[in-house]
Design a protein around this motif. Structure first.
Motif, PDB file in Angstrom:
ATOM      1  N   GLU A  32       0.834  -1.206   0.000  1.00 30.24           N
ATOM      2  CA  GLU A  32       0.000   0.000   0.000  1.00 30.24           C
ATOM      3  C   GLU A  32       0.868   1.255   0.000  1.00 30.24           C
ATOM      4  OE1 GLU A  32      -4.053  -1.342   2.344  1.00 30.24           O
ATOM      5  OE2 GLU A  32      -2.215  -1.044   3.495  1.00 30.24           O
ATOM      6  N   TRP A  35       2.175   2.519  -3.351  1.00 27.79           N
ATOM      7  CA  TRP A  35       1.285   3.266  -4.244  1.00 27.79           C
ATOM      8  C   TRP A  35       1.688   4.728  -4.350  1.00 27.79           C
ATOM      9  CZ3 TRP A  35      -2.160   2.437  -7.909  1.00 27.79           C
ATOM     10  CH2 TRP A  35      -2.684   1.158  -8.052  1.00 27.79           C
ATOM     11  N   SER A  36       2.486   5.217  -3.421  1.00 30.47           N
ATOM     12  CA  SER A  36       3.005   6.581  -3.542  1.00 30.47           C
ATOM     13  C   SER A  36       3.811   6.756  -4.820  1.00 30.47           C
ATOM     14  CB  SER A  36       3.877   6.922  -2.322  1.00 30.47           C
ATOM     15  OG  SER A  36       4.371   8.235  -2.413  1.00 30.47           O
ATOM     16  N   ALA A  39       1.251   5.102  -8.192  1.00 33.07           N
ATOM     17  CA  ALA A  39       0.157   5.982  -8.607  1.00 33.07           C
ATOM     18  C   ALA A  39       0.647   7.022  -9.606  1.00 33.07           C
ATOM     19  CB  ALA A  39      -0.456   6.677  -7.382  1.00 33.07           C
ATOM     20  N   THR A  78      -0.653  17.139  -1.881  1.00 31.76           N
ATOM     21  CA  THR A  78      -0.151  15.888  -1.302  1.00 31.76           C
ATOM     22  C   THR A  78       0.610  16.138  -0.013  1.00 31.76           C
ATOM     23  OG1 THR A  78       0.046  14.999  -3.540  1.00 31.76           O
ATOM     24  CG2 THR A  78       1.179  13.799  -1.798  1.00 31.76           C
ATOM     25  N   LEU A  84      -3.589   8.014   3.488  1.00 29.96           N
ATOM     26  CA  LEU A  84      -2.911   7.470   2.305  1.00 29.96           C
ATOM     27  C   LEU A  84      -3.765   7.647   1.052  1.00 29.96           C
ATOM     28  CD1 LEU A  84      -0.455   5.897   1.201  1.00 29.96           C
ATOM     29  CD2 LEU A  84      -1.779   3.801   1.550  1.00 29.96           C
ATOM     30  N   SER A  85      -5.088   7.541   1.168  1.00 24.52           N
ATOM     31  CA  SER A  85      -5.945   7.678  -0.009  1.00 24.52           C
ATOM     32  C   SER A  85      -5.798   9.053  -0.649  1.00 24.52           C
ATOM     33  CB  SER A  85      -7.412   7.439   0.381  1.00 24.52           C
ATOM     34  OG  SER A  85      -7.818   8.348   1.396  1.00 24.52           O
ATOM     35  N   HIS A  87      -3.178  11.047  -0.224  1.00 23.88           N
ATOM     36  CA  HIS A  87      -1.791  11.090  -0.682  1.00 23.88           C
ATOM     37  C   HIS A  87      -1.681  10.471  -2.077  1.00 23.88           C
ATOM     38  CE1 HIS A  87       2.658  10.794  -0.189  1.00 23.88           C
ATOM     39  NE2 HIS A  87       2.498   9.686  -0.927  1.00 23.88           N
ATOM     40  N   VAL A  88      -2.269   9.302  -2.247  1.00 23.23           N
ATOM     41  CA  VAL A  88      -2.218   8.607  -3.535  1.00 23.23           C
ATOM     42  C   VAL A  88      -2.962   9.404  -4.606  1.00 23.23           C
ATOM     43  CG1 VAL A  88      -2.985   6.535  -4.763  1.00 23.23           C
ATOM     44  CG2 VAL A  88      -1.894   6.323  -2.519  1.00 23.23           C
ATOM     45  N   ARG A  91      -0.669  12.165  -5.752  1.00 20.79           N
ATOM     46  CA  ARG A  91       0.433  11.627  -6.550  1.00 20.79           C
ATOM     47  C   ARG A  91      -0.062  11.182  -7.926  1.00 20.79           C
ATOM     48  NH1 ARG A  91       5.380  12.322  -6.050  1.00 20.79           N
ATOM     49  NH2 ARG A  91       6.098  10.180  -6.055  1.00 20.79           N
ATOM     50  N   PHE A  92      -1.257  10.599  -7.989  1.00 22.50           N
ATOM     51  CA  PHE A  92      -1.835  10.191  -9.268  1.00 22.50           C
ATOM     52  C   PHE A  92      -2.071  11.402 -10.166  1.00 22.50           C
ATOM     53  CE2 PHE A  92      -5.724   9.308 -11.794  1.00 22.50           C
ATOM     54  CZ  PHE A  92      -5.220   8.295 -12.606  1.00 22.50           C
TER      55      PHE A  92
END
Length: 376
Positions: A32, A35-36, A39, A78, A84-85, A87-88, A91-92
């Motif tokens: 998980e 994903w940083s 993504a 970010t 985390l959601s 954050h991702v 980054r996405f």
């Protein structure tokens, strides 16, 4: 151009050295936390072809300005994310706009520069991607203390804003467009149907799968016994990445002398050796493995791109967009698949999936070598 590309690439791998810190701070698993990075790569993969089409239809300088500002804004968002959601998601979003500073800029350079200057500038372009990738890792895990990784995102956003505005202000305006003739309108489906194109696209995808996997999960391996390195020490190991500045031009010269097939086979063999060496329980062995990884990867990457462009009479722009699409798809798959392999089987699992993906550049090199020997 150099500053713009370098600052753009700084954002991609910014959080890679501090993935263990993200894992602890957000209370998530290894896969998980990864994903940083994945993504961003997924965003680049999805947006590359749409931005390539935009670059063919619209002036590029406004696209560069919009892309750079969006990357910076997403980076600032970010830096404030407390889950985390979010954050991702930030980054996405950065990944979605990275092609504005890569694919679109390459198209712009091809239109405004004469051929003799284009070769020189594109050499600087490749060097800027390497420097940006290294700079992001150093910024995220060394220049700023690891626990202050949020400030690294703010610093990268500031660099991106400054370089974007300066590039938009100073880059020459584009001249009158030249309408492409009918023969040059090669579609993506036409390219995918050609095995000589597809095998080189898969070659780049497989090599970046291995490169992304080893570099992304290296912090977790080096943070555990028998190494137990600090984040600063782990970040210092990434200095081997600078080898890419020198390997790219060297690989091109080797391919001109010995052929792309032999160069791809040699690059795949060196990369295979790096995967095996990465299992050694000594830091010197791991550093040697990373040096070989950089040498092998950039050799395969340069030889694949060169062979792809020489294989076509028309449709070079779309062919390169297709290559970049699969290239980053390989990186995203590498980070994602290797995360599951690492959680299940440890470092041996990462090595296993990487060895399997090296079949792509090895097959492409073997077939190109056979064609060269037969004179086809």
């Amino acid at each position: 151009m150099f500053a713009l590309v370098a600052s753009g690439f700084t954002n991609i791998y910014l959080t890679q050295p501090v993935l263990p810190v993200l894992q602890q701070e957000f209370g998530v698993s290894v896969a998980e936390a990864a994903w940083s990075i994945s993504a961003v790569i997924l965003g680049i993969t999805l947006a590359n072809i749409p931005f390539g089409l935009l670059a063919d239809a619209l002036p590029v300088r406004p696209i560069i300005l919009l892309g750079g500002l969006m990357i910076a804004a997403a980076g600032l968002f970010t830096s404030t994310a407390d889950a985390l959601s979010w954050h991702v998601a930030g980054r996405f979003t950065q990944g979605l706009f990275i092609p504005a500073l890569t694919t679109c800029l390459a198209a712009y350079l091809a239109r405004v520069l004469p051929p003799d200057r284009l070769n020189v500038i594109m050499g600087s372009y490749v060097a800027a991607t390497v420097l940006g990738g290294l700079g992001g890792r150093l910024l995220g895990g060394w220049i700023h203390p690891p626990l202050h990784w949020r400030y690294a995102l703010v610093s990268a956003a500031a660099l991106t804003i400054v370089s974007t505005v300066i590039a938009w202000w100073l880059l020459p305006r584009e001249g009158k467009r030249v309408r492409p003739d009918h023969a040059s309108r090669v579609g993506f489906l036409d390219l995918i149907r050609q095995w000589r194109v597809l095998r080189l696209v898969f070659s780049g995808m497989g090599s970046f799968f291995v490169f992304s996997s080893l570099f992304n999960y290296l912090p977790f391996r080096l943070a555990q016994p028998p190494f137990a390195l600090s984040t600063n020490a782990i970040t210092a190991v990434y200095l081997v990445y600078i080898m890419g500045i020198f390997i790219g031009p060297m690989a091109g010269k080797i391919a001109n002398r010995w052929g792309s097939g032999s160069t791809l086979l040699a690059g795949a063999a060196v990369t295979f050796a790096s995967v095996l060496l990465s299992a050694l329980p000594w830091l010197s062995g791991v550093v040697a493995a990373l040096l070989l990884l950089c040498a092998g990867f950039f050799t395969v990457h340069a030889a694949s791109v060169g062979a792809l462009n020489r294989a076509l009479a028309h449709g070079h722009g779309r062919a390169n967009a297709l290559y970049v699409l699969f290239y980053y798809l390989g990186g995203w798959l590498g980070v994602s698949a290797s995360g599951l392999a690492f959680q299940t089987w440890g470092w041996a699992g990462v090595m296993g999936v990487c060895v399997g993906m090296l079949a792509f550049p090895a097959l492409a090199g073997w077939q190109l070598q056979r064609e060269q020997e037969s004179g086809n």
